[in-house]
Every structure is written in structure tokens, then in C-alpha cells.
Design a protein around this motif. Structure first.
Motif, PDB file in Angstrom:
ATOM      1  N   HIS A   1       8.619  75.947  44.852  1.00  0.00           N
ATOM      2  CA  HIS A   1       7.743  74.603  45.512  1.00  0.00           C
ATOM      3  C   HIS A   1       7.042  74.198  44.350  1.00  0.00           C
ATOM      4  O   HIS A   1       6.025  74.949  44.116  1.00  0.00           O
TER       5      HIS A   1
ATOM      6  N   HIS B   1       5.313  70.367  42.351  1.00  0.00           N
ATOM      7  CA  HIS B   1       5.032  69.081  42.169  1.00  0.00           C
ATOM      8  C   HIS B   1       4.717  68.732  40.609  1.00  0.00           C
ATOM      9  O   HIS B   1       3.608  68.368  40.417  1.00  0.00           O
TER      10      HIS B   1
ATOM     11  N   HIS C   1       7.924  69.727  53.460  1.00  0.00           N
ATOM     12  CA  HIS C   1       6.699  70.605  53.876  1.00  0.00           C
ATOM     13  C   HIS C   1       6.753  70.590  55.121  1.00  0.00           C
ATOM     14  O   HIS C   1       7.067  69.833  55.945  1.00  0.00           O
TER      15      HIS C   1
HETATM   16 FE    FE Z   1       3.617  70.783  48.011  1.00  0.00          FE
END
Ligand code: FE
Ligand code: GUN
Length: 444
Positions: free
Chosen positions: A66, A68, A222
Motif C-alpha cells: 500500500h 501513494h 481503503h
Molecule cells: Fe492509503
């Protein structure tokens, strides 16, 4: 051309947890071709290139499930906030102002940090606009990745940061067609509806249908991170977050849920029964004050749990070493010091990540036939691990990204002696600063 890697020792993470010494690893066509017994081995008669790292420890590349990349530029710009303010006041306004240049350098900086820290596979949640730029950088950097444009078609937190359901689905479909299974299969699509609060039911369901047309792709979102988020989900759907996902049919062994901090017993059963994967992000959960997920219990009831650093503004690093250390430490005051031992945590960072993304036949361990995603660590200068037990312990508790020396992905070197072979680090840091200044001017 064949390469023979000669390490001090190999932590294989195979089903026997073998640690090998006096063994070389032969790489050919991006894969691990064979193990070579080095006792009595004649280097002069070897026909390929010999890479002698006999002072270093070879481990499988880390899998961070996970991330970004689009948020790398925002490190340090959203501290000391809880999730919904963090998103609505800072992260959504910033992401909304990305242009291709700022997004590109954000991805370059994030990828460089990840690779230099020994991460060879990521599951990335992209952003709404210019997602093709992230795919271009993933392609050029040699990173293995599941990536996708984040999908947002409703937004009470920052209403301008969204698009229509149709636009979100159409762009997503076009990107999946263009980039899924590209770069020798290194890049795959990870469908990325952001979270329940920012997605209509139609978007969540239609995206899941779309996924079924792209073999090997994932559904990445999420869930159940923060108590206020869950309260809002209850107000919207009169159900828990995971209960809601189950009711609309989007759970299963291709669905990856980041966080899962607040999950009650019936919802835990749903995760087990649907074989849905939990992406544990301990730094992010602590820094945003979200809470501590009951990871020992999840593992106990058969849920796959892997690790990720999440975004730089909620961590504020991208180090899998930090996530391993915290994943172990935060459980010990609650579940006792025998919970989350170093070997199991190291597996969460490698083979469990490979299982999470359904690539256990290709990555996550050092075995013949698997992809050559490999990391050389220098554990000797400071730590002197003595035996098998404290080898895992040294990696989980004592070392950090500074021990990473060389990194190979898909048979290609991307880091050499701690330096990126893919990007001019000085240049991208300067460019990052310049693009961040411009982006912040656009926000104001
Ligand atoms: Fe996140
Ligand atoms: N929930 C929805 N979006 C995000 C995000 O970008 N980061 C975290 N930590 N949680 C989210």
C-alpha cells in the motif's frame, strides 16, 4: 547474459525457511536460473558475469502492498491531523493541483526512495488526473507494480476533487487496457476506488466487474481505518464498512483493503471467508492516530496480512524496515512480547506480500524459477548477526534502509552500492522542490 551472484548468505524465505551459505544464485532472462554450489567452484571457467558480494546478505525484494506515489511531494505538509481533516484540508487539495510535471517528479522521488530501501514491488494508489505519468515512471524505473488511477465520484470532504462516475470508469478502463501486463508483465493494473466515502455504489460495483476482464489485476481500496470514517459509512449505508463491501459483492482473493484497524468479529469472519487481503500500515495508523489493528488475531484466523508504508505525508518515510519494526513493536504491549516474532514479520514484508497480490509463484522468495527481484544488505558493519535467529532480528529490529546496497528487479540492477541507477537523484530532488513550490501556489 548469465550473472552469478555470490553473497555471504541467502535468506531464501522458501517453505523450509532455508538460509544458505556457500551458494551462488545464477540469473538469466530476469529469472533465478539455478543455485550454484560454491565449494570447489572454479570462477575462471564460468561463462557469465560474476557479481561478487561475498560480504553481503541476499534477501528477496520487499513487497509493499500500500503506497501513494502521488503523495511523495507532500511529505511534512500534513502532520498532526486525523484522517478526515488530513484528507479534506490537505491531501485532496494538493492532489487536485497535480499537473503532469509535479506528478512525474513525485513518482520519481517515491520510486527512488522505495528502490533504495529494498522495495521491488508496490501496490500503488494513484490519483484522479494524469495517471498515465505514473505508469510511464513505473515502466522506466524498472519497478514491479500494481497501479491504478484513484477513483472518486463523490466527495463531501473536498467537493471539487472528484469526477463523474462515467468519466472515472471510462478513464480507468482505457488505462487498464493500455498498461495492464506491460513491461514484460512487470506492471499490472490495480483498480483503485479510493474508499467508501468517496465512491458511489455503482462505481464500486462496476469497477469490480471491470476487474474480471483483466486477468491478474487487483481491487485496491481503503477500509475501516478511522472511527469517524466508520461513523460516516454507517450514516451512509447503515452497515459496517466490510459488511457493506460484502453486501455489494466486491470482496475476494483479488481485493486488497488497506488498514482494517477497526474490524469487529463478524467482519473478521467475512475477511477470512472471502479470502480478502489486509494491508497493514503501522506507521500511518499511529501517525494519523487511527488505532492499532488486531494483526495477531487476523493472522490467527487465516487472513493474509502484508505491509505498506502508505503515503509519505502520513508516515513520513517509505521504508519497509520501519514498517516491519513497528508491526512487531506495537503489538507487544497488547498481545505480549512473544507475539509477532521477527521471522514472521520478515515474511509479512516479503512472501506474504507476494501472496497478497497473487504472485507467489513469481516473487517473494529466492527460489529457482522465480523472478530475480533481489536485494543485497550489508549487515556486518554495525550489527554482526551471529546465527539464524538473530539474522531475522537484525533485519527487523536493528537495520534500516542504510543497509541496502544493491537491488535487482526482473533481472535488472536498479540500485548499485546505495545509489539509484535509474534517476539522477540530485536532479529529481531539485525538480521536486521546484514543482512543489509551484503546486502550493496553485493551491492558494
Ligand atoms: Fe492509503
Ligand atoms: N483513505 C482514503 N484516502 C486515503 C489516503 O490517501 N491515505 C490514507 N491513509 N487513508 C485514505
Amino acid at each position: 547474459m548469465k550473472q552469478l551472484l555470490i553473497p555471504k548468505q541467502i535468506i531464501t524465505v522458501n517453505s523450509n525457511d532455508d538460509i544458505l551459505t556457500n551458494v551462488g544464485v545464477e540469473i538469466e532472462n530476469g529469472k533465478i536460473n539455478s543455485f550454484v554450489d560454491l565449494k570447489g567452484f572454479d570462477r575462471n571457467s564460468y561463462s557469465g558475469e560474476i557479481v561478487d558480494r561475498s560480504n553481503l546478505t541476499l534477501i528477496p525484494g520487499f513487497v509493499q502492498t500500500h503506497i501513494h506515489l502521488c503523495q511523495t511531494l507532500f511529505r511534512g505538509l500534513a502532520d498532526d491531523l486525523e484522517l478526515l481533516d488530513w484528507l479534506g484540508k490537505r491531501i485532496f487539495p494538493y492532489e487536485n493541483q497535480h499537473n503532469p510535471e509535479s506528478l512525474r517528479v513525485s513518482a520519481q522521488l517515491g520510486i527512488t526512495e522505495l528502490q533504495k530501501g529494498g522495495t521491488t514491488t508496490i501496490v500503488d494508489m494513484g490519483t484522479i488526473n494524469h495517471q498515465e505519468v505514473i505508469f510511464e515512471e513505473l515502466t522506466q524505473s524498472g519497478m514491479r507494480a500494481f497501479a491504478g488511477k484513484c477513483m472518486v465520484d463523490q466527495n463531501n470532504l473536498y467537493p471539487v476533487f472528484k469526477e463523474t462516475t462515467k468519466d472515472s470508469l471510462d478513464t480507468t478502463h482505457a488505462l487498464a487496457k493500455q498498461f495492464h501486463n506491460t513491461a514484460n508483465g512487470r506492471i499490472k493494473y490495480g483498480f483503485a476506488p479510493r474508499f467508501v466515502l468517496s465512491c458511489t455504489e455503482g462505481l464500486l460495483k462496476d469497477t469490480y466487474q471491470m476487474l474480471l476482464d483483466f486477468e491478474g489485476s487487483l481491487y485496491h481500496t481503503h477500509s475501516s481505518e478511522n472511527k469517524d470514517e466508520l461513523k460516516a459509512v454507517w450514516e451512509m449505508h447503515s452497515m459496517g464498512n466490510i459488511e457493506y463491501f460484502e453486501s455489494i459483492g466486491v470482496l475476494g482473493n483479488r481485493t486488497l483493503l488497506a488498514h482494517c484497524v477497526h474490524v469487529d468479529d463478524p467482519e473478521q469472519v467475512i475477511l477470512t471467508e472471502t479470502d480478502t487481503r489486509v494491508l497493514h500500515c503501522p506507521s500511518s495508523n499511529l501517525k494519523l492516530g487511527s488505532g492499532i489493528a488486531n494483526i495477531p488475531r487476523y493472522i490467527n484466523i487465516g487472513i493474509n496480512v502484508s505491509l505498506g508504508a502508505d503515503g509519505p505525508p502520513c508516515n513520513n518515510n517509505l521504508s519497509q524496515f520501519t514498517e516491519m519494526r513497528l508491526a512487531a513493536l506495537i503489538q507487544k504491549p497488547i498481545h505480549g512480547s512473544t507475539s509477532m516474532n521477527a521471522k514472521d514479520v520478515f515474511k509479512m514484508a516479503t512472501i506474504k506480500g507476494a501472496e497478497a497480490v497473487n504472485l507467489v509463484h513469481e516473487i517473494g522468495s529466492i527460489e529457482v524459477g522465480k523472478k530475480a527481484d533481489l536485494v543485497f544488505l550489508n549487515l556486518d558493519e554495525l550489527y554482526h548477526p551471529l546465527n539464524e535467529d538473530n539474522l531475522y532480528s537484525t533485519i527487523v529490529y536493528s537495520t534500516g534502509v542504510e543497509s541496502v546496497k544493491d537491488v535487482m528487479i526482473d533481472g535488472e540492477w536498479v540500485v548499485n552500492d546505495g545509489r539509484s541507477l535509474k534517476y539522477d537523484e540530485k536532479k529529481i530532488r531539485a525538480k521536486g522542490k521546484e514543482e512543489l513550490e509551484k503546486l502550493l501556489n496553485r493551491v492558494n
